[in-house]
Design an enzyme around this catalytic site. Structure first.
Site, PDB file in Angstrom:
ATOM      1  N   VAL A   1       2.016  43.631  12.158  1.00  0.00           N
ATOM      2  CA  VAL A   1       1.853  43.088  10.805  1.00  0.00           C
ATOM      3  C   VAL A   1       3.232  42.867  10.196  1.00  0.00           C
ATOM      4  O   VAL A   1       4.058  43.787  10.142  1.00  0.00           O
ATOM      5  CB  VAL A   1       1.019  44.042   9.922  1.00  0.00           C
ATOM      6  CG1 VAL A   1       0.922  43.502   8.498  1.00  0.00           C
ATOM      7  CG2 VAL A   1      -0.373  44.241  10.515  1.00  0.00           C
ATOM      8  N   LYS A   2       3.456  41.623   9.766  1.00  0.00           N
ATOM      9  CA  LYS A   2       4.768  41.275   9.211  1.00  0.00           C
ATOM     10  C   LYS A   2       4.673  41.355   7.689  1.00  0.00           C
ATOM     11  O   LYS A   2       3.839  40.671   7.072  1.00  0.00           O
ATOM     12  CB  LYS A   2       5.113  39.862   9.652  1.00  0.00           C
ATOM     13  CG  LYS A   2       6.576  39.557   9.786  1.00  0.00           C
ATOM     14  CD  LYS A   2       6.703  38.189  10.440  1.00  0.00           C
ATOM     15  CE  LYS A   2       8.124  37.728  10.500  1.00  0.00           C
ATOM     16  NZ  LYS A   2       8.193  36.321  10.914  1.00  0.00           N
ATOM     17  N   LEU A   3       5.546  42.165   7.103  1.00  0.00           N
ATOM     18  CA  LEU A   3       5.513  42.395   5.653  1.00  0.00           C
ATOM     19  C   LEU A   3       6.864  42.041   5.038  1.00  0.00           C
ATOM     20  O   LEU A   3       7.913  42.247   5.674  1.00  0.00           O
ATOM     21  CB  LEU A   3       5.233  43.881   5.367  1.00  0.00           C
ATOM     22  CG  LEU A   3       3.881  44.438   5.813  1.00  0.00           C
ATOM     23  CD1 LEU A   3       3.878  45.958   5.658  1.00  0.00           C
ATOM     24  CD2 LEU A   3       2.750  43.825   4.993  1.00  0.00           C
TER      25      LEU A   3
ATOM     26  N   THR B   1       5.687  34.678  14.054  1.00  0.00           N
ATOM     27  CA  THR B   1       5.255  33.517  13.269  1.00  0.00           C
ATOM     28  C   THR B   1       5.569  33.818  11.803  1.00  0.00           C
ATOM     29  O   THR B   1       5.869  34.967  11.446  1.00  0.00           O
ATOM     30  CB  THR B   1       3.740  33.272  13.415  1.00  0.00           C
ATOM     31  OG1 THR B   1       3.042  34.389  12.859  1.00  0.00           O
ATOM     32  CG2 THR B   1       3.334  33.098  14.864  1.00  0.00           C
TER      33      THR B   1
END
Ligand code: E4P
Length: 216
Positions: free
Chosen positions: A82-84, A27
């Site tokens: 976790v998207k960074l 997402t």
């Protein structure tokens, strides 16, 4: 090769899961906006539905805020990644999270050098944006090939998650280039099975079978 669904629409994700095409989900803030629902509730629904990795993106750029958001995202479910963003701050937080055993997807990757940084920071996934690179007249699949070569040269364990997928050709070419996974919009994943000669061939077989008066 893994197929991830690039969507925050639970109905679409469910349909693809039923087709065996949802090894994971990605997402981003734009997809959350499009879904038009409460973020926490979308995130929980997706994580309950999907066993594989679910990338949820932070919405800040300072180290402290990204850390705080990563902590909130991580506790949603064990399969959260976790998207960074690909920034020095993002890489710093990536390194810290990776050291504590939390999986990270480094997003908005547009160069092989950025992909090296992601691998050195211990990212689980790097997301090169194939379609958006093509939009700038730079070969997006070429970037996947470059990263594959570099990761193999140095035995980097970060997985290539080809993103910003716009076509069936992108999926095929990313597979040939050796991406571990592609994340694609639902409409493109649903097209994977289609070919006019398949439809035509099936029509002929069914009609000939009827003429033959046989039974199975
Ligand atoms: C990746 O994780 C992103 O969510 C996505 O692939 C971006 O794709 P777009 O360029 O179609 O927005």
């Amino acid at each position: 090769m893994k197929f991830f669904v690039d969507s925050a629409n639970i109905e679409e994700i469910t349909k693809l899961k039923n087709l065996g095409l949802a090894d994971g989900v990605t997402t981003n803030p734009s997809l959350i906006l499009k879904a038009g629902r409460n973020f926490q509730s979308i995130a929980k629904d997706i994580c309950e539905l999907i066993e594989g990795p679910v990338s949820l993106e932070v919405s800040s750029s300072s180290i402290d805020q990204m850390r705080a958001e990563a902590e909130k995202l991580r506790v949603i479910s064990e399969n959260v990644v976790v998207k960074l963003p690909m920034t020095w701050n993002g890489l710093k937080v990536c390194r810290d999270l990776a050291n504590s055993g939390i999986k990270v997807n480094m997003t908005l990757c547009f160069t092989a050098n950025q992909a090296i940084l992601a691998a050195k920071a211990g990212a689980e996934f790097v997301s090169p944006f194939v379609g958006r690179l093509d939009d700038t007249k730079i070969d997006g699949v070429g970037l996947i090939k470059e990263i594959r070569t570099i990761y193999d040269n140095y035995s980097f364990r970060t997985k290539i998650l080809a993103a910003s997928i716009r076509s069936l050709e992108h999926i095929k070419n990313c597979a040939i280039a050796g991406a571990e996974a592609v994340t694609a919009p639902p409409a493109i994943l649903r097209e994977l099975v289609s070919h006019p000669l398949t439809d035509k061939g099936l029509e002929i077989f069914l009609s000939d079978w009827e003429k033959s008066n046989q039974k199975i």
